[in-house]
Design an enzyme around this catalytic site. Structure first.
Site, mmCIF file in Angstrom:
data_model
loop_
_atom_site.group_PDB
_atom_site.id
_atom_site.type_symbol
_atom_site.label_atom_id
_atom_site.label_comp_id
_atom_site.label_asym_id
_atom_site.label_seq_id
_atom_site.Cartn_x
_atom_site.Cartn_y
_atom_site.Cartn_z
ATOM 1 N N GLU A 133 0.880 -1.184 0.000
ATOM 2 C CA GLU A 133 0.000 0.000 0.000
ATOM 3 C C GLU A 133 0.908 1.222 0.000
ATOM 4 O OE1 GLU A 133 -4.004 1.727 2.132
ATOM 5 O OE2 GLU A 133 -2.535 0.725 3.387
ATOM 6 N N HIS A 145 0.095 8.261 4.989
ATOM 7 C CA HIS A 145 1.320 7.951 4.252
ATOM 8 C C HIS A 145 2.124 9.240 4.117
ATOM 9 C CE1 HIS A 145 0.147 3.872 2.709
ATOM 10 N NE2 HIS A 145 -1.046 4.352 3.042
ATOM 11 N N HIS A 199 -6.366 5.183 -2.391
ATOM 12 C CA HIS A 199 -5.656 6.442 -2.126
ATOM 13 C C HIS A 199 -5.536 7.213 -3.433
ATOM 14 C CE1 HIS A 199 -4.521 5.929 2.112
ATOM 15 N NE2 HIS A 199 -4.480 4.638 1.820
ATOM 16 N N ASN A 223 -12.934 5.317 1.692
ATOM 17 C CA ASN A 223 -11.871 6.017 2.411
ATOM 18 C C ASN A 223 -10.714 6.325 1.467
ATOM 19 O OD1 ASN A 223 -12.916 3.834 4.859
ATOM 20 N ND2 ASN A 223 -12.938 6.022 5.228
ATOM 21 N N ASP A 252 -15.486 -0.964 11.391
ATOM 22 C CA ASP A 252 -15.085 -0.728 12.781
ATOM 23 C C ASP A 252 -15.917 0.343 13.465
ATOM 24 O OD1 ASP A 252 -14.136 1.466 11.391
ATOM 25 O OD2 ASP A 252 -12.127 1.422 12.273
ATOM 26 N N HIS A 255 -14.495 4.118 10.372
ATOM 27 C CA HIS A 255 -14.204 4.427 8.972
ATOM 28 C C HIS A 255 -15.463 4.611 8.136
ATOM 29 C CE1 HIS A 255 -10.111 3.179 9.979
ATOM 30 N NE2 HIS A 255 -9.736 3.703 8.835
ATOM 31 N N ASP A 278 -7.397 -3.326 8.016
ATOM 32 C CA ASP A 278 -6.478 -2.201 7.813
ATOM 33 C C ASP A 278 -5.836 -1.834 9.160
ATOM 34 O OD1 ASP A 278 -5.045 -0.222 6.485
ATOM 35 O OD2 ASP A 278 -6.652 1.248 6.580
ATOM 36 N N GLY A 314 -5.225 4.011 9.691
ATOM 37 C CA GLY A 314 -5.591 2.620 9.826
ATOM 38 C C GLY A 314 -6.570 2.428 10.968
#
Length: 398
Positions: A133, A145, A199, A223, A252, A255, A278, A314
């Site tokens: 990723e 990131h 992304h 996302n 979860d 997200h 994730d 994450g």
């Protein structure tokens, strides 16, 4: 008692979630690493002396996680085999019997080194492969990131990472709108590596081009990509509507709003949804500071965010929690939930002949849940109990 008898385990009285439906009071026999027999109660599945009594429990196939960065305080991006092993064991204790380890954006040479370490764990069967990723993602949608380490998806650089995994590269997430994006998708498809759109700042038309070029996964759909607009549907609609695409979802409660998850199921169906974690290193741990590749993450009340900037970084999710949420919050059936946590990702990875469902001849990877609460009780991987196997009484002769 023969060695064959010692290598055999039988579970009786449980609800079994099988490909053909849910049966109550069934019997499942394990011989060595594999499922030797399945017997619904109505077809001779009565318990025998020595069986483990699983009355009041539900047995489902082991979970398959396509996208996970770590757990138990350990990260797959550390480049340290012992850490990666600890992360895999943490998620195994929560029902994930098949794990694809995800890296995170870093210097190309460093990510290649990490892949080489992870490939060793894939060779010994601990992992099912490596997912890259980043760094081939959009600056505009980079999430957790590091922006200065992002790169355009030059096919030569993408190939360098794939080769570093020594045949164990399973998936590469990239933004197809970037220079080299579509060419890299084609190359990955030719190599038999999953090309995932994620992304990304891609529009609808470019996303369709990527799918036609061979992209088959949406990395954590909704996302880190543009939302749906009525005149600019963007990547979400393209990925949801195309039957060639499997969409990852993170259930979860952070997200995605439950109604958004319901929308995805209503459009794609359970056979095209793969529930993922994730998860980063804080999964299975408490609040605190944790690394995510070269970045620092603070976890508060179970929510992981970057120390700098505050972006969601994450999750701290485990798949047993995703299972329970799917049934109790979203109202999915047991069959739908098992499809998305086990069968769909196994099929996507090309592993459906050995994992992903409870069938005779497949690996004895299974999760035992409380039938009332859906809390995890025990996990078996390849015929051996990883957790909880000592909790069940044996059936005695009359």
């Amino acid at each position: 008692m023969t060695s064959a008898d010692r290598d055999r385990t039988a579970l009786s009285g449980a609800r079994l979630v099988l490909p053909g439906g849910v049966v109550d009071g069934g019997r499942l026999a394990v011989q060595g690493e594999r499922i030797a027999a399945l017997s619904p109660a109505a077809s001779g599945g009565e318990a025998e002396p020595g069986d483990l009594d699983l009355t009041g429990h539900t047995v489902v196939p082991g979970f398959v996680d396509l996208h996970v960065h770590g757990g138990g305080g350990a990260s797959y991006a550390s480049g340290i085999a012992e850490e990666a092993l600890h992360a895999a064991r943490t998620h195994l204790a929560h029902g994930t019997t098949t794990t694809v380890a995800s890296t995170v954006t870093g210097e190309i040479d460093e990510v290649a080194r990490q892949a080489a370490v992870l490939s060793e764990l894939a060779e010994d069967g601990t992992l099912a492969g490596v997912h890259f990723e980043g760094p081939f993602i959009s600056h505009n949608r980079c999430g957790a990131h590091r922006p200065d380490l992002l790169r355009n998806p030059d096919p030569a650089l993408v190939r360098k990472l794939v080769d570093a995994a020594r045949g164990h590269a399973r998936m590469v997430t990239l933004a197809p709108e970037l220079p080299g994006g579509l060419d890299s998708v084609r190359m990955l498809a030719d190599l038999g590596v999953i090309a995932a759109v994620g992304h990304t700042d891609s529009d609808y038309a470019t996303t369709l081009e990527a799918i036609d070029a061979g992209a088959t996964v949406a990395t954590h759909l909704f996302n880190a990509m543009p939302g749906i607009a009525h005149r600019a549907p963007g990547p979400i609609v393209a990925l949801l509507e195309d039957e060639r695409v499997t969409v990852e979802l993170i259930n979860d409660g952070v997200h995605l709003h439950p109604s958004v998850l319901d929308l995805a199921y209503g459009t794609a169906g359970a056979n095209r949804v793969a529930l993922i974690t994730d998860a980063m290193g804080a999964a299975g741990m408490g609040d605190g500071l944790y690394p995510l590749g070269p970045l620092q993450v603070r976890v508060e009340n179970g929510v992981a965010r970057l120390v700098e900037g505050g972006a969601i970084a994450g999750s701290t999710l485990t798949l047993d929690v995703a299972f329970k949420r799917s049934v109790t919050v979203n109202g999915l059936s047991l069959a739908q939930t098992v499809e998305s946590l086990s069968a769909t990702p196994a099929r996507l990875l090309g592993l459906a002949d050995s994992v992903g469902s409870l069938e005779t001849g497949k690996l004895a990877d299974l999760v035992v849940l409380d039938s009332d609460t859906y809390d995890l009780v025990a996990v078996m991987r390849r015929g051996r109990w990883a957790v909880g196997g000592d909790r069940f009484p044996t059936v005695r002769s009359a």
